[in-house]
Motif scaffolding. Structure first.
Motif, PDB file in Angstrom:
ATOM      1  N   UNK A 108       0.830  -1.211   0.000  1.00 46.88           N
ATOM      2  CA  UNK A 108       0.000   0.000   0.000  1.00 46.88           C
ATOM      3  C   UNK A 108       0.862   1.258   0.000  1.00 46.88           C
ATOM      4  N   UNK A 109       1.971   1.242   0.753  1.00 49.44           N
ATOM      5  CA  UNK A 109       2.864   2.399   0.768  1.00 49.44           C
ATOM      6  C   UNK A 109       3.560   2.583  -0.584  1.00 49.44           C
ATOM      7  N   UNK A 110       3.936   1.487  -1.216  1.00 49.32           N
ATOM      8  CA  UNK A 110       4.545   1.582  -2.543  1.00 49.32           C
ATOM      9  C   UNK A 110       3.537   2.101  -3.566  1.00 49.32           C
ATOM     10  N   UNK A 111       2.289   1.703  -3.425  1.00 51.81           N
ATOM     11  CA  UNK A 111       1.231   2.217  -4.296  1.00 51.81           C
ATOM     12  C   UNK A 111       1.062   3.725  -4.117  1.00 51.81           C
ATOM     13  N   UNK A 114       3.972   5.441  -5.896  1.00 53.71           N
ATOM     14  CA  UNK A 114       3.780   5.428  -7.350  1.00 53.71           C
ATOM     15  C   UNK A 114       2.749   6.462  -7.783  1.00 53.71           C
ATOM     16  N   UNK A 115       1.697   6.635  -6.990  1.00 56.55           N
ATOM     17  CA  UNK A 115       0.681   7.637  -7.321  1.00 56.55           C
ATOM     18  C   UNK A 115       1.242   9.050  -7.218  1.00 56.55           C
ATOM     19  N   UNK A 116       2.115   9.288  -6.240  1.00 57.46           N
ATOM     20  CA  UNK A 116       2.731  10.611  -6.100  1.00 57.46           C
ATOM     21  C   UNK A 116       3.672  10.884  -7.263  1.00 57.46           C
ATOM     22  N   UNK A 117       4.469   9.892  -7.650  1.00 61.06           N
ATOM     23  CA  UNK A 117       5.408  10.082  -8.756  1.00 61.06           C
ATOM     24  C   UNK A 117       4.686  10.302 -10.081  1.00 61.06           C
ATOM     25  N   UNK A 118       3.541   9.656 -10.258  1.00 63.28           N
ATOM     26  CA  UNK A 118       2.770   9.827 -11.490  1.00 63.28           C
ATOM     27  C   UNK A 118       1.816  11.014 -11.429  1.00 63.28           C
ATOM     28  N   UNK A 120      -0.952  11.447  -9.712  1.00 65.37           N
ATOM     29  CA  UNK A 120      -2.375  11.111  -9.649  1.00 65.37           C
ATOM     30  C   UNK A 120      -2.892  11.576  -8.283  1.00 65.37           C
ATOM     31  N   UNK A 121      -3.233  12.845  -8.210  1.00 59.38           N
ATOM     32  CA  UNK A 121      -3.565  13.428  -6.913  1.00 59.38           C
ATOM     33  C   UNK A 121      -4.946  13.004  -6.424  1.00 59.38           C
ATOM     34  N   UNK A 122      -5.844  12.663  -7.340  1.00 56.52           N
ATOM     35  CA  UNK A 122      -7.143  12.179  -6.885  1.00 56.52           C
ATOM     36  C   UNK A 122      -7.009  10.821  -6.204  1.00 56.52           C
ATOM     37  N   UNK A 123      -6.105   9.982  -6.701  1.00 60.23           N
ATOM     38  CA  UNK A 123      -5.842   8.694  -6.046  1.00 60.23           C
ATOM     39  C   UNK A 123      -5.239   8.922  -4.667  1.00 60.23           C
ATOM     40  N   UNK A 124      -4.307   9.860  -4.592  1.00 62.15           N
ATOM     41  CA  UNK A 124      -3.669  10.164  -3.313  1.00 62.15           C
ATOM     42  C   UNK A 124      -4.672  10.730  -2.311  1.00 62.15           C
ATOM     43  N   UNK A 125      -5.606  11.554  -2.792  1.00 67.13           N
ATOM     44  CA  UNK A 125      -6.614  12.138  -1.893  1.00 67.13           C
ATOM     45  C   UNK A 125      -7.530  11.051  -1.320  1.00 67.13           C
ATOM     46  N   UNK A 126      -7.979  10.119  -2.163  1.00 65.70           N
ATOM     47  CA  UNK A 126      -8.876   9.058  -1.692  1.00 65.70           C
ATOM     48  C   UNK A 126      -8.169   8.180  -0.662  1.00 65.70           C
ATOM     49  N   UNK A 127      -6.908   7.873  -0.904  1.00 69.10           N
ATOM     50  CA  UNK A 127      -6.171   7.011   0.024  1.00 69.10           C
ATOM     51  C   UNK A 127      -5.984   7.699   1.378  1.00 69.10           C
ATOM     52  N   UNK A 128      -5.608   8.961   1.355  1.00 68.52           N
ATOM     53  CA  UNK A 128      -5.405   9.669   2.623  1.00 68.52           C
ATOM     54  C   UNK A 128      -6.727   9.974   3.312  1.00 68.52           C
ATOM     55  N   UNK A 129      -7.801  10.094   2.548  1.00 67.32           N
ATOM     56  CA  UNK A 129      -9.114  10.297   3.163  1.00 67.32           C
ATOM     57  C   UNK A 129      -9.534   9.054   3.940  1.00 67.32           C
ATOM     58  N   UNK A 130      -9.253   7.877   3.393  1.00 66.61           N
ATOM     59  CA  UNK A 130      -9.546   6.648   4.122  1.00 66.61           C
ATOM     60  C   UNK A 130      -8.687   6.530   5.376  1.00 66.61           C
TER      61      UNK A 130
END
Length: 352
Positions: A108-111, A114-118, A120-130
């Motif tokens: 999950x941390x590696x994912x 990868x989202x930060x490097x690419x 994909x801020x919407x992916x990062x927002x959903x993960x941190x919201x959870x």
């Protein structure tokens, strides 16, 4: 409750397949598919209050594996969006959390990296919201285990091949870290040779120069070849038929097989074995075949026995033939009639 696992998994895979067809990782695209399928109504299949929590736990256990390897990055993003939507659509309070084993947290941390490097801020927002909503329940094992509980014979989780990248063993073995380590070892090896020998000895050049770039280029060439091969196979499956030469070759092969098969004699069934089996060649030549002669029947047991005793002569004429199956019947003597007992002696003594 396990009888709902199959239908829930089928619905989740249908949602993920629709999102995969969009070829995007944006949350807006996932939200359109979610609303189109009305996926939040999945919790209404169990209206009983005492079964809602168990059903929500089952749904979370089915949807959580799509967030982890070996699925592709797009499917893992869709799995994260799916967990986010399911967590906020529950009908129970407090909400059922998402189980994550400690061995899966590194993935999950590696994912997240990868989202930060690419970007994909919407992916990062959903993960941190959870994470901020404390939706994850960190456990030692993915499934709960209890002491003394009998292990159920559960089938292994089947992985959908459409959601997984084609396996590439060389890419799994030769990673970026491995290439970096090989480069460091090669530099250390070259430095030791220079420190030992003042002049370079050509007999010690056992390793190719520029080993790491050549190895990396070979891996990239193999991956591109594998990708092109996969695309060509998909195009053939999509409807591109073989060429005319291949089709004609296939037709000739089928014709030769038919000609050989028609020239062979097929075994007749039991009900038709009295008929003649005739061989017809493939070229259509006519030839006749004689019918086999009928087999003579052997005489029966009765006939053979009669012939045997008839040939013995006159010696057996006055004798009783005891060889017959019927036994000799003795003459029965005539039975004497017994007087019946008279129950009414008065009537019998009356002369009238």
């Amino acid at each position: 409750m396990d009888n709902f696992r199959g239908p829930v998994k089928a619905d989740c895979e249908e949602l993920l397949a629709r999102f995969q067809a969009t070829e995007s990782v944006r949350y807006e695209q996932f939200l359109e598919v979610w609303r189109d399928m009305n996926f939040s109504s999945i919790f209404y299949s169990k209206p009983e209050a005492n079964e809602r929590r168990m059903f929500a736990r089952l749904i979370m256990s089915v949807a959580s594996p799509y967030f982890f390897p070996p699925y592709t990055f797009q499917i893992r993003v869709a799995g994260l969006y799916l967990l986010y939507g399911l967590f906020n659509s529950q009908l129970i309070t407090p909400k059922e959390k998402i189980r994550i084993a400690l061995k899966d947290w590194e993935d999950a941390m590696q994912f997240q990296r990868d989202a930060v490097n690419a970007q994909h801020y919407d992916v990062l927002y959903i993960f941190r919201k959870l994470l901020s909503d404390k939706a994850f329940y960190f456990t030692a094992m993915p499934t709960p285990l209890c002491y003394g509980e009998k292990k159920e014979d559960r089938k292994k989780t089947e992985i959908c091949e459409e959601f997984v990248d084609p396996s590439s063993r060389p890419q799994e073995l030769i990673t970026t870290d491995v290439l970096e380590e090989i480069g460091n070892i090669h530099e250390h090896y070259e430095g030791m040779k220079k420190s030992i020998f003042a002049e370079p000895d050509p007999n010690l050049n056992l390793i190719q120069q520029n080993l790491v770039p050549k190895l990396n280029g070979a891996i990239l060439t193999y991956s591109s070849w594998q990708w092109n091969r996969t695309e060509s196979e998909q195009q053939q499956d999509a409807g591109e038929g073989p060429s005319n030469q291949e089709s004609s070759r296939r037709a000739q092969l089928i014709a030769s097989i038919k000609s050989r098969s028609y020239g062979q004699v097929a075994e007749a069934s039991k009900s038709r074995r009295h008929r003649q089996t005739q061989l017809v060649p493939a070229d259509g030549a006519d030839f006749s075949q004689k019918l086999p002669s009928k087999k003579k029947r052997s005489p029966s047991l009765k006939t053979r026995t009669q012939l045997r005793f008839n040939t013995q002569g006159n010696e057996s004429e006055g004798l009783t033939r005891l060889w017959c199956l019927s036994a000799v019947k003795e003459e029965k003597a005539p039975e004497k009639r017994k007087k019946k007992f008279n129950w009414n002696p008065e009537k019998s003594s009356d002369p009238s």
